[in-house]
Design an enzyme around this catalytic site. Sequence first.
Site, short mmCIF file in Angstrom:
data_model
loop_
_atom_site.label_atom_id
_atom_site.label_comp_id
_atom_site.label_asym_id
_atom_site.label_seq_id
_atom_site.Cartn_x
_atom_site.Cartn_y
_atom_site.Cartn_z
N ASP A 25 -8.18 -3.93 -8.02
CA ASP A 25 -7.80 -2.86 -7.10
C ASP A 25 -8.39 -1.52 -7.56
O ASP A 25 -8.05 -1.04 -8.65
CB ASP A 25 -6.27 -2.75 -7.04
CG ASP A 25 -5.80 -1.92 -5.86
OD1 ASP A 25 -6.50 -0.97 -5.48
OD2 ASP A 25 -4.73 -2.23 -5.31
N SER A 79 0.85 -1.18 0.00
CA SER A 79 0.00 0.00 0.00
C SER A 79 0.90 1.25 0.00
O SER A 79 1.68 1.43 -0.93
CB SER A 79 -0.95 -0.03 1.19
OG SER A 79 -1.97 0.93 1.02
N HIS A 105 -7.27 -4.21 -3.35
CA HIS A 105 -6.15 -3.48 -2.76
C HIS A 105 -5.67 -4.23 -1.52
O HIS A 105 -6.07 -3.96 -0.40
CB HIS A 105 -6.58 -2.06 -2.40
CG HIS A 105 -5.42 -1.19 -2.01
ND1 HIS A 105 -4.42 -0.87 -2.88
CD2 HIS A 105 -5.11 -0.58 -0.84
CE1 HIS A 105 -3.54 -0.08 -2.28
NE2 HIS A 105 -3.93 0.09 -1.04
#
Length: 890
Positions: free
Chosen positions: A585, A498, A617
């Site tokens: 995502d 991330s 994600h």
Amino acid sequence: MTRFFALALSLAPILAAQTRTQGMPPLIDRELVFGNPEIAGAQVSPDGKYLSFIKPFKGTRNIWVKRSEDAFETAKPITADTSRPIRIYFWSRDGKYILFAQDKGGDENFNVYAVNPGDSPAAGQEVPAARNLTDAKGVRAAIYAVPRSEPDVIYIGLNDRDSAWHDLYKVKISTGERTLIRKNTERLTGWIFDLKDQLRLATRSAENGDTEVLRVDDKGFTKVYSCDVFETCGPVQFHKDGQRVYFLTNKGAAVDLTRLVLFEPATGKEDLVESDPLNRVDFGNASFSEVSDELISTTYDDERERIYWKDKSYESDYKLLQKKLPGKEIDFSSSTRDERLWLITANSDTEPGESYLFDRDSKKLTLQYRVREKLPRPALAPMQAVRYKSSDGLEIPAYLTLPQGAAPKNLPAIVVPHGGPWGRDSWGYNSFAQFLANRGYAVLQPNFRASTGYGKRFLDAGNKEWGQKMQDDVTWGAKYLIAQGIADPKRIGIMGGSYGGYATLAGVTFTPDVYAAAVSIVGPSNLITLLESIPPYWEQVRKLFYGRMGDPNTAAGKAQLQRQSPLNSADKIKTPLLVVQGANDPRVNKRESDQIVIALRDRGFPVEYLVAPDEGHGFARPVNNMAMFATAEKFLAKYLSGRYQESATPEVAQRLKEISVDVKTVTLPKKMETAAAGVPKPTTDLQSGTVTYKALIAIGGQSIPLTVTGEIKEENGAWKASEIVDTPQGQITDTSTIEKGSLILKHRSLSQGPLAVELDFKDNKATGTANMNGQPQSVSVDTGGVIFADGAGAYDVIATLPLAQGYSAVFRNFDVQKQKPQLKQVKVVGTENVTVPAGSFEAYKIELTTPDDEADKQTIWIAKDTRRVLKITAVLPSLGGAVLTSELVP
């Protein structure tokens, strides 16, 4: 002679690596590090007669219960969810029920369930029946209070009426009876009860992003406290006097660290209870006795946890436990109603967790279990706190884990920036750090500026510094390892997920000579795309992100974000890179990851690519995670000369084959500019009529049924197309006004719960309002051309085009969420017979795609003779890759 000299040079790194790892412990199987723990998360029942805990049942973590005095082998499961692990549970006040929260397929729409451990399973069942107390699909429940005065009751929030905000309900556990207490029409984010279980306070998110604390009155609310979008404030627990409330705040320009105060809502008076005695970190946590309602202790998350005891008897017990469990951090995690028996958790950097039952009267301490029992503790590596100066002299706190049994000199090293970025790493057992250290790497986890817990100034120092000073903090961490002689400057890697993935990409883009290998896990490479994934009607979230990251709606902000986006400088990357991507995502566009991969491949630099078609994600499925770690450790060993485990389970090996992408096959369709889109010419006009479709959204084993009713009719010299979608949460209404003949869109009206959109399309502009919860936001966007086949009736418009094998056209839609034009490409890919409830037909098979986003794909079947829309399938990236199927019914 020259030949042997060259051979000696080529063997030197191998021999050095072998020498360096000779004293290291054996490789730890990655399944022991990242697989399911045997037992975890134990709690003692309120009467002390039972212990509950989490343990795999048929391969998935579920809740088990046993009598306190019995062996764990005698325990029985009381839940049997084989699709998703249960993570959150607790006992009811009277000990009659265990309550737990669970979502479906990772959709984060948690329902609350209750199960009676004393019930016997029904015939043919393996566990007692669980009651769904919040039985609603597509709704997220929040637990606000578990009152002592009514042990058969919980107070919960449900966003069933309005998906953005939770109404307050009182729920009877034994029957599921639900009573509405307060309807949330005030943007409320939380409810606070006093110690007599009376509703006293609420928190609200103001339109400008401020946090407001409100006193709950009989007929409304009164604001009693507020702090701005960059500050923290909110209630913790009411004082036993019923007049004051323990409160966290860092409000005020002169205030840096969050502190604990006693706040009196009636007068606004605020008295300091405590701020960090060492003036180093924010206030951490306050612990209270439910027997006396007195404050027991306060804690601070510094380099190590610090505890300040307010209750002498608890302090005495803690010191006794410290003597019995030296070197461990000790938590009082769960207790009986009278607080005589406690479950104690002892952990450290090399101890994932030991659970003990502690009798405060007899002082008897009894071991219950060890988390990850099979994990070899002697092979784990200690974690130490370090500090170093960044480029501008700011001191950066970090944690360093060195490989066990290896001299801390010229080691391969990996910098692991945490995600968020508004979070932090802490001292203790860290599976990531232990895994990498066991493979022979020095592991540095920097708490760069913008990390939380170190005060407001440290947090705010990261504002608009992505890829700049925040990245310097990471880079200077690598320099620190080199300066200390710990790291070999030619064998430093970077790895993160991330935001940590962004920092990885930024590291190899903006400092291409620092790192010898990099692993980016769902790392955003385009900050504009990242911000566009935030719906514009989430006003308070947008304001916070724009303040922390930059405002893409201003020229300066957009230029800054483009400069900080690694995608725009991908031609600078030369570090061997492993890219890990979820196909669905919504924040990291797969096309952009493709571009990163192609940028390295075409210039001859090493790059590897994993794409999981069933992830968004972050990876949720354990088999995908295990495949990722297997690839990552082999990749890092190749370029940094660390160790790696060659073996894998058959399931993981097969999955690895499925998600590994041959980078030679990665292609990038030519990016089409919006201005280049045309206006397809229909061969027929629309026709009046009404149709009905039965639809289903499938996600993670859950199915959400929908009914879609569409109507087209003539009105005021134009076509009016309407669609009404009946969902478990209510109706969605979409209405379009379409110009006759050209079939271009002139007006769109969309209503879904609290969202109402009214847009006019004229002179290549979209103008109107987007109204969320009664808060209108004006819209005025240059579309670059006319809008075609968008909103209600869009598929019927496509059916009027000159469809034939190979037909293709590009046109503009308008993305209501992102408030920007969006290209769509329609292409006839073949003909086939299709059967739907309305019958069997020969149909054109059509693909409708978004050229800039591969995950956004729809397939449409249109009858060749009547041009009726028969069937639609669509992947929904915003729902983590859920699949929508819609079929025509008679």
